[in-house]
Design a protein around this motif. Structure first.
Motif, PDB file in Angstrom:
ATOM      1  N   ALA A  29       0.058   8.033   0.284  1.00  0.00           N
ATOM      2  CA  ALA A  29       1.466   8.859   0.602  1.00  0.00           C
ATOM      3  C   ALA A  29       1.917  10.216  -0.727  1.00  0.00           C
ATOM      4  O   ALA A  29       1.583  10.310   0.308  1.00  0.00           O
ATOM      5  N   ALA A 490       4.359   0.215   1.573  1.00  0.00           N
ATOM      6  CA  ALA A 490       2.919   1.271   1.703  1.00  0.00           C
ATOM      7  C   ALA A 490       2.135  -0.284   1.480  1.00  0.00           C
ATOM      8  O   ALA A 490       2.921  -0.947   0.231  1.00  0.00           O
ATOM      9  N   GLY A 507      -0.995   4.519   3.224  1.00  0.00           N
ATOM     10  CA  GLY A 507       0.046   5.246   3.060  1.00  0.00           C
ATOM     11  C   GLY A 507       0.271   6.163   3.295  1.00  0.00           C
ATOM     12  O   GLY A 507       1.326   6.883   3.484  1.00  0.00           O
ATOM     13  N   ALA A 511       4.244   8.137   4.542  1.00  0.00           N
ATOM     14  CA  ALA A 511       4.628   9.048   4.200  1.00  0.00           C
ATOM     15  C   ALA A 511       5.157   9.684   5.434  1.00  0.00           C
ATOM     16  O   ALA A 511       6.408  10.417   5.764  1.00  0.00           O
TER      17      ALA A 511
END
Length: 532
Positions: A29, A490, A507, A511
């Motif tokens: 992320a 996540a 991740g 994002a």
């Protein structure tokens, strides 16, 4: 019809992001968010990165403390590319090699079989062990697994979900859902594999991966044949220096690109104003101001941080089975006498259905395996840099994983049970032909359900929520938090699930909830040749 990737995103400003946890999900992320122009800080309780893909330090060596099986390493390349890095440009370079065989399988009847990702090599091996007709059946099974994977990956693994209704509003998702139905993807995995191959040994090779999903093959959805496809067709890989180097390389790329990494900083609470987290507070008193937060710890830890700020009670989750993992070293002169000389060896017991019944039973009825199937990992076979000299003797790292029930399934006293069970496992392996193991295995660390629980993992399982139907795909815990508009989840507790590839994807999906767009797939196809 709508684009299935156009899902809800965090409203308002998202310039400053704090990520809690420097495991693979948090670092993934972080790289994507940093590449999108955000200011990103990753806060980690431990003194090193990696989380469940970290390392334990012995006196004169280090050994991976978590996942040892790597598939789809191109996802690592995609995350690094988000900040303009590549495995070859990191210092030191991240060198990932394909293992061949992916596994060596040993069976209770004395036979053994190498698992190759190359179709012709594997067909030849199946013909040698099981006969030419079964080799043709293997080819049919491989085609079916590939079709399951291709129908499932883009729409059901590499995708955010706002609700199950999103599937019926997307033409592309409906098309892939139809493919999965036609492929019997919502039947039982064990039944579908049994239909295609007849040899009991092959059936085990292509269904044991259901354990990764937390359910027995006889109960697992056939869509989880995608995991078997990743394991047996796409190939298994290993990075020079150990699995831990993946997180270390991602962290190096993250900080080189301007990200802030705060190690040794356990998060104690979140500061919330008007339904938004505005600050993250550590136990040492450090405060990180933020516009958005990504939480990657186990669900129980994230829920503790969120509890004061949301009225919703976390729903009860069925956890996956756990594992006892024994770590240490052994002289290479001992292992040279073993039949198996593979990086990964799966040593199957005679029992199969009974084994899964023992470790997945609910309501306190779980038991230790009466006839264990075990995973043995010897990194030194493919990574000579891990072999070292102690007192004039060459030694190699050795790990043995024994699946076991979690603490809800079997609330055992692991403080009393640990050492006797370790002796039972090593004695069992010695009887199976791993001569010299009992006296030659210098054990430095043992993880049990209790030690996993002590690290914050619910029910003492490192494998998070089981992938039952009600905890899969759009029914799994979503990565947005009701009542708090700028928190994204996540890691293995949320979508898409457990495993190195899936937490890397989680991740990226987290994002995308913050950036409000699907990030480009820089790695292209599901191929890993660029990392060899």
């Amino acid at each position: 019809m709508t684009d299935p990737r156009r899902t809800k995103s965090v409203p308002g400003p998202t310039d400053r992001v704090v990520i809690v946890g420097a495991g693979l999900a948090g670092l993934s992320a972080g790289l994507y968010l940093l590449g999108s122009g955000r200011s990103v800080t990753v806060v980690e309780r431990d003194s090193s990165v990696g989380g469940r893909v970290g390392a334990y330090a012995g006196v004169d060596y280090r050994i991976d403390n978590g996942a040892t099986v790597l598939t789809m390493p191109e996802l690592i390349g995609d995350a690094l590319a988000a900040v303009g890095a590549a495995p070859s440009t990191i210092e030191p370079p991240l060198r990932i090699h394909k293992l061949d065989p992916s596994y060596h399988a040993r069976f209770a009847d004395g036979t053994s079989l190498n698992v190759h990702s190359d179709v012709d090599a594997m067909a030849a091996e199946v013909a040698r062990v099981c006969g030419p007709q079964e080799a043709e059946r293997y080819r049919a099974l491989r085609r079916w697994l590939a079709q399951i994977f291709e129908a499932e990956f883009d729409r059901f693994m590499d995708a955010d979900f706002d609700s199950p209704l999103g599937l019926v509003n997307s033409g592309a998702a409906l098309k892939d859902l139809g493919k999965l139905l036609a492929l019997r993807g919502f039947g039982k995995l064990g039944r579908q594999v049994d239909r295609l191959v007849h040899d009991q040994r092959l059936r085990r090779i292509f269904t044991f991966q259901a354990l990764y999903a937390g359910v027995a093959p006889s109960r697992a959805l056939a869509v989880y044949g995608a995991i078997a496809h990743m394991d047996t067709s796409l190939g298994v890989y290993f990075p020079e220096g150990g699995m831990r180097t993946i997180a270390e390389s991602m962290a190096a790329a993250f900080t080189t690109a301007g990200g802030v990494l705060a190690l040794g900083s356990g998060v104690e609470r979140l500061g919330v104003t008007d339904g938004r987290v505005t600050s993250v507070h550590t136990g040492s008193g450090t405060v990180f101001d933020c516009d958005a937060v990504v939480l990657t710890p186990d669900a129980s830890v994230s829920d503790r941080l969120l509890a004061p700020h949301t009225r919703r009670r976390p729903r009860r989750v069925l956890s996956s089975p756990s594992a006892v993992v024994i770590h240490g070293t052994i002289a290479t002169s001992v292992t040279q006498g073993w039949q198996s000389r593979a990086h990964h060896t799966i040593d199957f017991g005679q029992a199969w259905e009974r084994t899964f019944a023992e470790i997945t039973a609910r309501g306190g009825r779980g038991q230790l395996m009466s006839d264990p199937s075990l995973l043995i990992t010897r990194a030194g076979v493919s990574d000579p840099s891990s072999i070292f000299i102690r007192d004039g003797v060459h030694r190699e790292p050795l790990s043995v994983l024994a699946p076991c029930p979690n603490l809800d399934s079997a609330p055992l006293d692991w403080a009393a049970l640990r050492d006797p069970y370790v002796r039972e496992i090593t004695s069992t392996l010695q009887r199976r032909g791993y001569h010299g193991l009992v006296d030659g295995f210098d054990i430095d660390h043992v993880d049990t359900p209790q030690s996993w629980l002590d690290k914050g993992m619910a029910t003492g399982s490192p494998f998070a929520a089981a992938h039952t139907f009600g905890q899969t795909g759009p029914f799994r815990r979503k990565n947005l938090v009701p009542g708090i508009t700028n928190v994204v989840l996540a890691g293995s507790s949320t979508v898409p699930g457990v495993g190195v590839p899936t937490v890397m994807l989680s991740g990226r999906l987290a994002a995308e909830r913050i950036t409000g767009r699907a990030e480009p797939r820089l790695g292209g196809s599901h191929s890993s040749e660029q990392l060899n």
